[in-house]
Design a protein around this motif. Structure first.
Motif, mmCIF file in Angstrom:
data_model
loop_
_atom_site.group_PDB
_atom_site.id
_atom_site.type_symbol
_atom_site.label_atom_id
_atom_site.label_comp_id
_atom_site.label_asym_id
_atom_site.label_seq_id
_atom_site.Cartn_x
_atom_site.Cartn_y
_atom_site.Cartn_z
ATOM 1 N N TYR A 466 11.771 0.546 0.482
ATOM 2 C CA TYR A 466 10.376 0.804 0.883
ATOM 3 C C TYR A 466 10.257 2.159 1.572
ATOM 4 C CZ TYR A 466 9.755 -4.225 0.128
ATOM 5 O OH TYR A 466 9.725 -5.482 -0.419
ATOM 6 N N GLU A 467 11.345 2.569 2.251
ATOM 7 C CA GLU A 467 11.301 3.808 3.033
ATOM 8 C C GLU A 467 11.895 5.001 2.295
ATOM 9 O OE1 GLU A 467 13.561 1.229 4.675
ATOM 10 O OE2 GLU A 467 11.713 0.123 5.022
ATOM 11 N N THR A 574 1.036 -1.352 -8.632
ATOM 12 C CA THR A 574 -0.218 -1.295 -7.866
ATOM 13 C C THR A 574 -1.409 -1.558 -8.789
ATOM 14 O OG1 THR A 574 0.747 0.255 -6.281
ATOM 15 C CG2 THR A 574 -1.662 0.143 -6.373
ATOM 16 N N PRO A 634 -6.881 3.264 -0.101
ATOM 17 C CA PRO A 634 -5.555 3.173 0.522
ATOM 18 C C PRO A 634 -4.791 1.938 0.045
ATOM 19 C CG PRO A 634 -7.257 2.491 2.063
ATOM 20 C CD PRO A 634 -7.975 3.018 0.855
ATOM 21 N N THR A 636 -1.734 -0.359 1.448
ATOM 22 C CA THR A 636 -0.917 -0.567 2.651
ATOM 23 C C THR A 636 -0.121 -1.859 2.545
ATOM 24 O OG1 THR A 636 -2.744 -1.717 3.752
ATOM 25 C CG2 THR A 636 -2.565 0.658 4.116
ATOM 26 N N HIS A 681 0.898 4.809 -2.279
ATOM 27 C CA HIS A 681 0.232 4.904 -0.977
ATOM 28 C C HIS A 681 -1.286 4.963 -1.135
ATOM 29 C CE1 HIS A 681 4.051 5.337 1.024
ATOM 30 N NE2 HIS A 681 4.371 6.338 0.215
ATOM 31 N N ALA A 682 -1.733 5.380 -2.327
ATOM 32 C CA ALA A 682 -3.184 5.464 -2.593
ATOM 33 C C ALA A 682 -3.417 5.301 -4.091
ATOM 34 C CB ALA A 682 -3.735 6.809 -2.122
ATOM 35 N N GLU A 685 -3.091 8.063 -7.088
ATOM 36 C CA GLU A 685 -1.807 8.420 -7.706
ATOM 37 C C GLU A 685 -1.684 7.831 -9.114
ATOM 38 O OE1 GLU A 685 1.716 8.162 -4.985
ATOM 39 O OE2 GLU A 685 0.230 7.415 -3.558
#
Length: 880
Positions: A466-467, A574, A634, A636, A681-682, A685
């Motif tokens: 995730y990071e 997403t 967004p 999240t 993140h949005a 993209e």
């Protein structure tokens, strides 16, 4: 005390004694390909009992919804005939995973029954395994139960095993005596009698052994407890009734059924068959409603086939009560009212459940009428042939294709003094079972190798994806050819291997998202990762090949995910969440995810819906998606408790297992779902979204495929190129293609009609010559001929015209079409009771190396052996 009160009291009793209250798991077992349905409370804890999963708590309690209507545990045919059998029931249970054992389990059970429920001790009896002196002493010495009320039974009754090998142990069953006025009333009646006087209410399983392949028992280091008590059964005792169907919940449901069927249940002198039918409907609407609410839909295999059989059995009993139109769906609101407080998914899925049941009712009522016609036709043939046995093939066809239960076929056959070929039927049934076993893939999970199970106990791999897409980590385990090894060296060729690290940025396949690929390196080695799997929670397997150098457990490596591929996957994942929300907004809340695939090049989304999407609906979906992509909404993710996630409205998938802490993904203000996958993140993209197909994959399940980002752009670019080619070849300007193609299509149809008229005229003229080939045998005209035609339609036209001209007779024609032999038979209607075109084609098709079939008046077959056509036509005449 009503069912809801008993359920609450049981769970509270064990919570107060330190047990962790666990929600009922799905009716679809997770990680267990051996089961069709969850059929006991212990199913969700099976991995813990097997030792392949560490428990998060030492003791637990639950009220588990269960189905017993398929596979080994199948009560379907007994439902309605007794007051105790059900396809759906609730099982109360308490469990210990290496904590307390026999003494506490027995003490808890006795305390709950005699103090909390206040059951009379004088009516309680118990059984123990004949060799289990420990359990006998606890009941006799500690509980102070007289030895005359403790029965020792053998392995068949009082020894429980999970399978041929694995955890097992003795069990102790608690019985309640309903009194001498109930049951068989024989003087010999005692605990263990098959009548209803002494009913088993609670089974306490003492899991204390491990059985190996040789059948030897080894004591488990941490013995466990698994208990199960039927909620409906204990409710019948507490409410002073002798049938589960007389308990409060069933009685409310039966009142609703009475209003629909216009008949009363159970008064003195009532028709017993009517009561059976009402009980069947009451039970089956419960199981059907729960199964559909969890996304299972009627189909012809697996769980869907069991649901179809349950629904069709209920519909048939409605027909026996005089109902000729769909009625079951009208009972869903009553089910929701009675049980949705405890199981809220019923209310959420109510409109969809009603629609599924109504659709199945309509379909089956039509099928039932068709099946009755076939049965009547077959019986008429038997009478003409002076035979008195219905073939196994016909029985199986009625049973499997038309949903006729065997008892209905038996009843209808008896009315016509015809017997059944049961051995032939069993032969077809056994073949069907073998086909089902071959197809059965359980809950869809990949086979979990035992080595992964043992590794999951000692290794926890932390996911850092995730990071980051890169990390530095120590190699904890190395597998080669299914075995753990300490090291590997690549010499002349690459070596397949599987690696497990302390931590990793690689995502293991799950939740529809495929696994990551990438590179793992050290100073002296390089591994290409071709796939990543996650067979157990916290166990991530990197599957790949050692390209160069040597690797060793304990060494440290650089792990790098293919970032471009990961981003493409994130675009599609997403977008999948957004599409789910768009479908629910556009089509309704009945839409639920029924499967998905998130790959770098595309996304696939399966969802519950009954009709094909219209072009306008697809356009609206694409508009929704692309508008929200442009809005840069967004995206999240938040980690919170499972309970908190549900409280904020997060969608969870039935059948999925979730830990206490879950990841909640939110897209804008319109999508909130539990998801452990990787995301953007949005929404901007994603750049572009395009639906490329929408099809049906099962009754009530649609599949949508779509592209995003560069994939969507390249798809549209390619389509634009194809359109340009069409415009150039038709010599038209942009925008005129549709109009021109319509003109060409209409002209083509006009020419086809003209050609058809010419062919009909030509055939009509030539049939007169063919009629000269007619031969007569035993008063029946037979015409067999080898024709030269260009297509099957022409052959069928010849067949129809010759049959009409014969007025009474049989036509068998053959033709060579594209190097394939085609046979067609037609029988005039006055002869179909004696001669079947279907039977003729089935008999002669093997002669051309093929097969075929059809109806009594017209049938067709085909095969590769064109040189055998003339022989087949001659044999047809002989066979007739």
């Amino acid at each position: 005390m009503q069912l809801d009160d008993i359920r609450k009291r049981f769970l509270s009793f064990f919570e107060e004694r330190g047990h962790h209250k666990v929600s009922s798991s799905s009716l679809v077992p997770r990680n267990d390909p051996t089961l069709l349905f969850t059929n006991a409370g212990m199913v969700q804890f099976k991995d813990i009992f097997l030792g392949t999963q560490l428990p998060e708590f030492k003791t637990a309690t639950s009220c588990q919804i269960c189905i017993r209507a398929g596979g080994k545990h199948n009560d379907l045919e007994n439902v309605g005939k007794t007051g105790r059998h059900h396809t759906f029931f609730e099982m109360l249970g308490n469990f210990s995973f290496g904590d307390y054992f026999k003494d506490k389990a027995i003490e808890y059970a006795w305390d709950f029954l005699t103090h909390d429920l206040k059951l009379a001790k004088k009516n309680l009896y118990v059984s123990v395994y004949e060799k289990d002196d420990e359990a006998y002493k606890i009941w006799n010495k500690k509980i102070k139960l007289e030895s005359s009320r403790i029965y020792r039974f053998g392995e068949k009754d009082n020894f429980w095993a999970m399978g041929e090998t694995g955890p097992c142990g003795p069990c102790s069953e608690i019985y309640y005596d309903l009194g001498a006025q109930v049951g068989c009333r024989k003087k010999s009646c005692d605990v263990g009698c098959s009548c209803d006087r002494y009913i088993e209410i609670w089974n306490l399983v003492f899991m204390q052994y491990q059985r190996d392949e040789k059948g030897q028992l080894t004591p488990l280091p941490k013995p466990s407890i698994d208990t199960g008590m039927g909620l409906e059964r204990v409710a019948s005792i507490l409410q002073g009734v002798h049938s589960n169907y007389d308990t409060d919940l069933f009685q409310k449901l039966i009142r609703a059924i009475e209003k629909i069927v216009g008949k009363k249940y159970g008064p003195p002198g009532n028709n017993k068959e009517d009561d059976i039918s009402i009980r069947v409907i009451a039970d089956h609407i419960r199981s059907s409603t729960f199964l559909i609410s969890e996304g299972i839909l009627p189909s012809n295999e697996g769980r869907g086939y069991v649901l179809r059989r349950i629904l069709r059995r209920a519909i048939r009993h409605g027909k026996k009560l005089g109902l000729t139109a769909p009625f079951l769906y009208k009972l869903v609101p009553s089910m929701v009212e009675l049980m949705s407080k405890t199981y809220p998914q019923l209310k959420d899925q109510q409109p969809f459940t009603e629609k599924v049941i109504y659709s199945e009712e309509e379909r089956f009522l039509q099928t039932l009428d068709n099946g009755l016609k076939i049965l009547e036709s077959e019986i008429a043939k038997l009478k003409d042939q002076k035979k008195k046995e219905l073939s196994g093939e016909t029985i199986y066809k009625l049973y499997d294709t038309f949903g006729f239960p065997l008892d209905l076929i038996q009843l209808l056959a008896q009315e016509h003094h015809v017997s059944l070929d049961r051995s032939g039927f069993e032969k077809y049934m056994n073949e069907q079972r073998e086909r089902a076993r071959a197809k059965w893939v359980g809950s869809g999970e990949k086979k979990q190798l035992s080595i992964y199970a043992s590794l999951s106990e000692k290794i926890k791999c932390h996911f850092k994806g995730y990071e980051t897409s890169q990390t530095h980590s120590k190699l904890k385990s190395l597998l080669h050819e299914g075995k753990e090894v300490a090291s590997l060296t690549a010499e002349a060729k690459t070596i397949a291997c599987e690696l497990i690290f302390q931590e990793t940025p690689f995502y293991g396949e799950g939740g529809g998202q495929i696994g990551d690929t990438g590179i793992i390196k050290s100073e002296k080695a390089e591994i290409e990762v071709t796939d990543t799997q996650k067979p157990f929670p916290h166990l991530i397997i990197h599957i790949g090949k050692l390209i160069k150098g040597s690797i060793k457990v304990g060494e440290t490596f650089d792990l790098t995910v293919n970032a471009h591929r990961r981003l493409d996957i994130a675009l599609n994942h997403t977008a999948t969440h957004m599409l789910h929300a768009a479908l629910r907004e556009q089509l309704g809340d009945h839409v639920r995810q029924a499967g998905s695939l998130v790959a770098p090049d595309r996304l696939r989304f399966d969802f519950t819906h009954f009709s094909p999407l219209t072009p306008l609906e697809i356009e609206n979906l694409e508009n929704f998606m692309n508008e929200h992509i442009r809005a840069n909404d967004p995206v999240t993710s938040t980690v919170m408790s499972y309970k908190d996630a549900l409280d904020i409205g997060a969608m969870a998938l039935f059948g999925d297992k979730y830990e206490d802490k879950v990841r909640v993904l939110q897209v804008g203000n319109y999508s909130t779902e539990l998801c452990g996958g990787t995301h953007l993140h949005a929404t901007s993209e994603i750049r572009l979204f395009k639906i490329i197909s929408e099809t049906a994959i099962a009754a009530g399940v649609r599949r949508m495929e779509a592209l995003t980002g560069d994939g969507a752009f390249q798809y549209l670019k390619a389509r634009d190129g194809k359109l340009k080619e069409i415009e150039d070849s038709l010599h038209i300007t942009p925008g005129e293609a549709s109009k021109k193609i319509k003109q060409i299509t209409e002209r083509t149809k006009e020419l086809e009609r003209e050609l058809g008229r010419f062919q009909d005229k030509s055939i009509s003229e030539s049939t007169q010559d063919l009629l000269n080939l007619v031969k007569e045998k035993n008063g029946v005209k037979i015409l067999a001929a080898h024709l030269s035609v260009s297509n099957v339609e022409m052959l069928r036209t010849y067949c129809d015209q010759l049959r009409d001209r014969l007025k009474s007779g049989i036509v068998v024609l053959g033709a060579n079409l594209n190097n394939r032999a085609i046979l067609m038979a037609a029988v005039t209607h006055d002869l179909t009771s004696r001669y079947s075109a279907h039977d003729i084609i089935q008999k002669i098709s093997p002669l051309i190396g093929g097969r075929g079939g059809g109806k009594a008046d017209l049938a067709q077959g085909g095969g590769p052996q064109t040189d055998k056509l003339s022989e087949a036509l001659q044999k047809a005449s002989d066979f007739i």
